[in-house]
Every structure is written in C-alpha cells, then in structure tokens.
Design a protein around this motif. Structure first.
Motif, PDB file in Angstrom:
ATOM      1  N   VAL A  66       0.844  -1.207   0.000  1.00 26.24           N
ATOM      2  CA  VAL A  66       0.000   0.000   0.000  1.00 26.24           C
ATOM      3  C   VAL A  66       0.871   1.246   0.000  1.00 26.24           C
ATOM      4  N   PHE A  67       1.908   1.255   0.850  1.00 29.06           N
ATOM      5  CA  PHE A  67       2.804   2.409   0.897  1.00 29.06           C
ATOM      6  C   PHE A  67       3.569   2.568  -0.414  1.00 29.06           C
ATOM      7  N   VAL A  68       3.891   1.441  -1.043  1.00 32.37           N
ATOM      8  CA  VAL A  68       4.552   1.498  -2.346  1.00 32.37           C
ATOM      9  C   VAL A  68       3.639   2.168  -3.366  1.00 32.37           C
ATOM     10  N   PHE A  69       2.375   1.726  -3.420  1.00 38.06           N
ATOM     11  CA  PHE A  69       1.428   2.339  -4.349  1.00 38.06           C
ATOM     12  C   PHE A  69       1.226   3.823  -4.023  1.00 38.06           C
ATOM     13  N   GLN A  70       1.170   4.120  -2.737  1.00 35.98           N
ATOM     14  CA  GLN A  70       0.971   5.498  -2.304  1.00 35.98           C
ATOM     15  C   GLN A  70       2.137   6.378  -2.745  1.00 35.98           C
ATOM     16  N   ARG A  71       3.348   5.899  -2.532  1.00 34.97           N
ATOM     17  CA  ARG A  71       4.542   6.685  -2.886  1.00 34.97           C
ATOM     18  C   ARG A  71       4.688   6.819  -4.397  1.00 34.97           C
ATOM     19  N   LEU A  72       4.431   5.739  -5.114  1.00 35.96           N
ATOM     20  CA  LEU A  72       4.546   5.797  -6.569  1.00 35.96           C
ATOM     21  C   LEU A  72       3.513   6.734  -7.174  1.00 35.96           C
ATOM     22  N   ALA A  73       2.311   6.779  -6.593  1.00 40.97           N
ATOM     23  CA  ALA A  73       1.264   7.663  -7.113  1.00 40.97           C
ATOM     24  C   ALA A  73       1.685   9.124  -7.031  1.00 40.97           C
ATOM     25  N   ASP A  80      -0.226   6.360 -15.190  1.00 40.39           N
ATOM     26  CA  ASP A  80      -1.586   5.946 -14.883  1.00 40.39           C
ATOM     27  C   ASP A  80      -1.716   4.439 -15.032  1.00 40.39           C
ATOM     28  N   ALA A  81      -2.801   3.880 -14.557  1.00 44.10           N
ATOM     29  CA  ALA A  81      -3.108   2.441 -14.657  1.00 44.10           C
ATOM     30  C   ALA A  81      -2.218   1.587 -13.775  1.00 44.10           C
ATOM     31  N   GLY A  82      -1.574   2.203 -12.769  1.00 50.76           N
ATOM     32  CA  GLY A  82      -0.924   1.462 -11.702  1.00 50.76           C
ATOM     33  C   GLY A  82       0.047   0.381 -12.103  1.00 50.76           C
ATOM     34  N   ARG A 238      -2.376  12.890  -4.714  1.00 53.45           N
ATOM     35  CA  ARG A 238      -2.287  12.498  -3.304  1.00 53.45           C
ATOM     36  C   ARG A 238      -3.564  11.826  -2.825  1.00 53.45           C
ATOM     37  N   ASP A 239      -4.696  12.120  -3.462  1.00 54.86           N
ATOM     38  CA  ASP A 239      -5.948  11.465  -3.099  1.00 54.86           C
ATOM     39  C   ASP A 239      -5.893   9.962  -3.360  1.00 54.86           C
ATOM     40  N   VAL A 240      -5.097   9.560  -4.350  1.00 57.12           N
ATOM     41  CA  VAL A 240      -4.962   8.144  -4.671  1.00 57.12           C
ATOM     42  C   VAL A 240      -4.362   7.395  -3.491  1.00 57.12           C
ATOM     43  N   GLY A 241      -3.289   7.930  -2.916  1.00 60.21           N
ATOM     44  CA  GLY A 241      -2.652   7.294  -1.770  1.00 60.21           C
ATOM     45  C   GLY A 241      -3.551   7.277  -0.550  1.00 60.21           C
ATOM     46  N   ARG A 242      -4.234   8.391  -0.299  1.00 59.37           N
ATOM     47  CA  ARG A 242      -5.143   8.454   0.850  1.00 59.37           C
ATOM     48  C   ARG A 242      -6.267   7.434   0.720  1.00 59.37           C
ATOM     49  N   ALA A 243      -6.839   7.342  -0.469  1.00 63.81           N
ATOM     50  CA  ALA A 243      -7.942   6.410  -0.697  1.00 63.81           C
ATOM     51  C   ALA A 243      -7.485   4.965  -0.543  1.00 63.81           C
ATOM     52  N   THR A 244      -6.281   4.665  -1.042  1.00 65.42           N
ATOM     53  CA  THR A 244      -5.757   3.309  -0.947  1.00 65.42           C
ATOM     54  C   THR A 244      -5.542   2.898   0.510  1.00 65.42           C
ATOM     55  N   LEU A 245      -4.942   3.774   1.313  1.00 67.48           N
ATOM     56  CA  LEU A 245      -4.677   3.472   2.715  1.00 67.48           C
ATOM     57  C   LEU A 245      -5.976   3.349   3.508  1.00 67.48           C
TER      58      LEU A 245
END
Length: 483
Positions: A66-73, A80-82, A238-245
């Motif tokens: 999750v933190f990896v996805f958050q940081r990469l975002a 895009d498309a993770g 930054r909303d992407v990371g917040r939503a993921t966490l």
C-alpha cells in the motif's frame, strides 16, 4: 455492441472523483467473494493462533505494498493504470505487457469465483446449482455475465457511482455478522479449543498451516491497488494514496474480525466443513435459518459489486496497454461514453471461457481462487521491484529517494517474493497456460507499429513462459496437477 463506435475514440477522463469514492473502489474491489469464505477456509488450514499470525504477516506485507502504491502515485504522477505502468517503466515494454496481461487475467479468474459462489449459495435452495459449477449454474452465470457487460458499457462514472452504492449495501450484512458473533455467538471455551490447528501446539506444523493460507490472503486483498488503476479520475494524485490506505485499513479490520471471531462459534472441524459461503453457516448456527439467507443476500450484492469494480479495472488496464502501444490497436476502441468496449468484450469473453472450465473442476471455487492469486503475484512483485529500483542508484530521480522509501520498497519486494514461494509451484505453473498465449497480443501490437518484437532478454522471458505453459499442460494431461 450498438453503443460502440466504429473508429478509435479517445475517452475523456472524468477527473474529480473524491477520496471516499476512490476508497469505495478499493473496498468494492476487495470485499467480494473471499470474505464470505474466510471461516471455513481458515479453519481447514489452521486454528485461531495460526490465523492471527497469518493476518499479521499478510497485513504488514500488504501494508508495505500500500505504501509502495501510495509513494509511486505521488512520485510518478504521469504513470496511470498502476501496476501495468510501473512494470513497464521499470523493466521494459514486454515485461510491462506481461504484468498488464497477468493482472487482467487475474481479475477475470477472480470474477469467475464470484459467479461460482453465487451459484453455490443458490445451491442451498436449488440442488441443480450444486457447488456453483454445474451446467445449470454456469448457464445462469452466463446470463448474468453478459447482462453486467451491458451495464458496464453504459459509462465508467455511472458504474463507479453504482459501485459506491453497492459497497454500502454489501457491508451492512458483514458488519451485522461481526456484531452478532461478538455479542451473542462468541464462546470463550470454544475459541480456546480452536486455538491450534492440531490437538497440541506444534511450531513446525504451525508454519505449514500459515503457509497454506497465503494464497487466500492474497485473494482477499486483491484490489488494494484499485485507486491507482483509476488515478486518472482522481482530483489530485495524493488522493490516490489516501484512498488506498483508507480502503485497506478498513477492509483489513473486517477480514480479521470475520475470520478470528468465527473460531469462537463452532468447533474447528465443523467450521472447516461448512458449505460456502461459510459466513452464512456461522450466522445460521447463532440465529437460525434466517441468518443464512440474510448473509446469502448480502453475498450476492457483494460479489456483484466486486464483479463490477474488477471488470472496470481489468478493461482499464488492457485499454491503457493498447494506448501505450503494447497491445493491439483494436483494444483502444471505446463507446461514446468513454468505456473501452473492445477491452471489456475481451474481458467478458475470458470470464466466459473460465466459467466453462469450472464445470470440469472438482472444487471450482478453490481452483479459481488460487489461480486468481497466482496470476496476480508476478504483477505485484514487478511493482515492488520497480519501487525498489527507484530507491536505488538505478532510479531515474535521485532527488526523490529516501531511506524510508527504500526500506518500504525492500520489504514489499521481500513480501512479494515470499508470496511466490509460499503459494507453491502448482498454480503458478498453471497460470502460465494463460500468460503464454497473451504474448500473441504483444507481438501483434509490435508488428502493427513496425517495432522490433523482442530484445534478447525479452525473448528469453518469452521462451521460458512458453516452456512453463507446456509443462503445465503436460502435468494436467498426466494427472500430476488436478483442478
């Protein structure tokens, strides 16, 4: 389809989805068939202690992802498309396509588990549905499959709004389950009798029990990257990371409560023998038959909502791969509403094919669950590997590196490797029967654009994938692997 355009149309991304809506996509993706199978699945593998350790490992491991996805975002907002975009940026075009195709195929296999579980639920009332993989069950699932295909093609934003509504509706039965079990059904003596997976504590056996739950935890956590797949629809990166966490922590708490509390309701042997969905069986043991049907209704709503979210994500990944010129041009075709219709059609077609395969499976739900998880392991590993690459000297942004980022990326990579090993070779091998043919799409895309198909190392990867697929086919034909 009548709504499909005959030429390639660039969809207009609808930016503006707030954090709750993005988090809803994460929750909607993760809370599907898996959570309703947790009591019997964990009881068949281990006891309460083993389950607690397994969730600790899975929770911490997935948190690093999750933190990896958050940081990469935040660090790579242009990607895009993770999962697909990260693998491509880190390891080249073919590996990126390989990741996209595997992630897409994993989503399709996961969607099959939803239809199987719905069929198994109906089988409690109508014997013709059996365990969800009879001819009747597959025929009914086929009708639902193509109906949802039509609904999804009405528009991405409309489907996202519908998913948010469904997410709320499907969480209510699960939350009621937790409350009822905690207040009225939990028995401490029963729980203490279910602490261990055997008659006595055994550290050696405990490790094997925990290992056997890893593919299940991967399956229920699939979708944690949901917000990153839809990053182009977010108000800001930054909303992407917040939503993921936010979505991850909420769902982790729910998974732990559902599986651990169930050990205090029935003896482990009875839990393990419950018909799927086993959450319904646990509630029935406390409140009577209405509990089974209440949960069953919630399950149907839940898996249909998860199916909606996963179908959207799967089509989005294929579409993005085509726009990046790593998949054939026909996959860029969209409807007037911006839905990638060609990618959706290919997604629905693979789900249909896998549904037919379930007819020949001894345990269709378990088979598709493990196949889904195995297909996803390589994309997750590549994403973690890319994050680790960025945090080392091999990265292309030295100013953005940090010790904390390196530690998280390293732990995420180790965890992904652990999952590959813990999952075992059987289903990983079978997954290459799907992986290898996907290369045809990549070859078509490269030739359409007059590009060199493979580099030397990409050719080695391709040959290895074909060899593994051939080995899997032989193993299935000889009975060495049974589905």
């Amino acid at each position: 389809m009548s709504t499909a355009s005959t030429t390639e149309v660039e969809p207009v991304p609808t930016r503006g989805l707030p954090v709750p809506a993005l988090a809803g996509m994460v929750v909607g993706s993760m809370v599907g068939a898996g959570v309703f199978s947790l009591p019997s699945t964990f009881a068949a593998a281990t006891g309460a202690v083993g389950a607690a350790i397994a969730w600790t490992i899975a929770g911490l491991g997935m948190l690093t992802l999750v933190f990896v996805f958050q940081r990469l975002a935040v660090r790579k907002p242009e990607l895009d498309a993770g999962i697909y975009a990260y693998a491509k940026a880190g390891f080249g075009d073919y590996v990126g396509f390989f990741s996209a195709f595997g992630y897409w195929a994993s989503a399709c296999a996961g969607n099959v588990t939803y239809w199987v579980l719905i069929g198994s639920t109906l089988g409690g009332l109508f014997p013709a549905f059996g365990a969800g993989n009879t001819v009747v069950a597959v025929a009914v699932a086929t009708g639902g499959l193509w109906l949802f295909h039509f609904v999804i093609t009405r528009g991405v934003r409309q489907a996202a709004i519908l998913n948010s509504i469904v997410t709320v509706a499907k969480l209510l039965p699960l939350l009621l389950f937790v409350v009822v079990v905690a207040i009225a059904g939990f028995n401490w003596q029963t729980f203490t009798a279910n602490l261990w997976g055997g008659a006595t504590p055994d550290a050696g056996a405990l490790f094997g029990q925990i290992q056997s739950t890893m593919l299940v935890t991967v399956f229920v956590f699939l979708g944690v990257e949901g917000a990153t797949v839809y990053s182009r629809y977010a108000r800001c990166r930054r909303d992407v990371g917040r939503a993921t966490l936010l979505g991850f922590l909420s769902v982790l708490a729910l998974f732990v409560l559902v599986s651990i509390l169930s050990f205090g309701v029935l003896p482990r042997g009875e839990l393990a023998g419950l018909r799927q969905p086993s959450v319904a069986g646990v509630l029935e043991a406390i409140v009577g038959p209405w509990g089974y049907w209440f949960i069953s209704i919630g399950l149907i709503v839940s898996v249909l909502g998860a199916y909606l979210a996963w179908s959207l994500m799967a089509a989005e990944v294929l579409y993005t791969a085509a726009k990046s010129e790593d998949a054939p041009r026909f996959l860029t075709r969209t409807t007037r509403r911006g839905v990638p219709i060609a990618a959706m059609l290919l997604t629905t077609t693979l789900v249909q094919a896998l549904l037919i395969v379930t007819i020949f499976s001894n345990d269709a739900f378990d088979f598709m669950l493990k196949l889904c998880s195995s297909l996803a392991l390589i994309p997750y590993l590549l994403t973690a590997g890319y994050a680790l690459k960025l945090e080392t000297r091999a990265g292309d942004d030295p100013a953005g590196r940090s010790r904390r980022g390196f530690a998280v990326a390293a732990l995420a990579t180790i965890y992904a490797l652990f999952l590959v090993i813990a999952g075992g070779p059987t289903y990983l091998l079978v997954s290459f029967i799907i992986y290898a043919p996907g290369t045809v799409l990549y070859v078509i895309a490269r030739r359409e654009r007059g590009l060199r198909v493979f580099t030397r190392w990409e050719l080695v990867i391709c040959i290895a994938a074909i060899a593994l697929a051939a080995a899997a086919v032989v193993a299935l034909a000889t009975g060495a692997i049974v589905i």
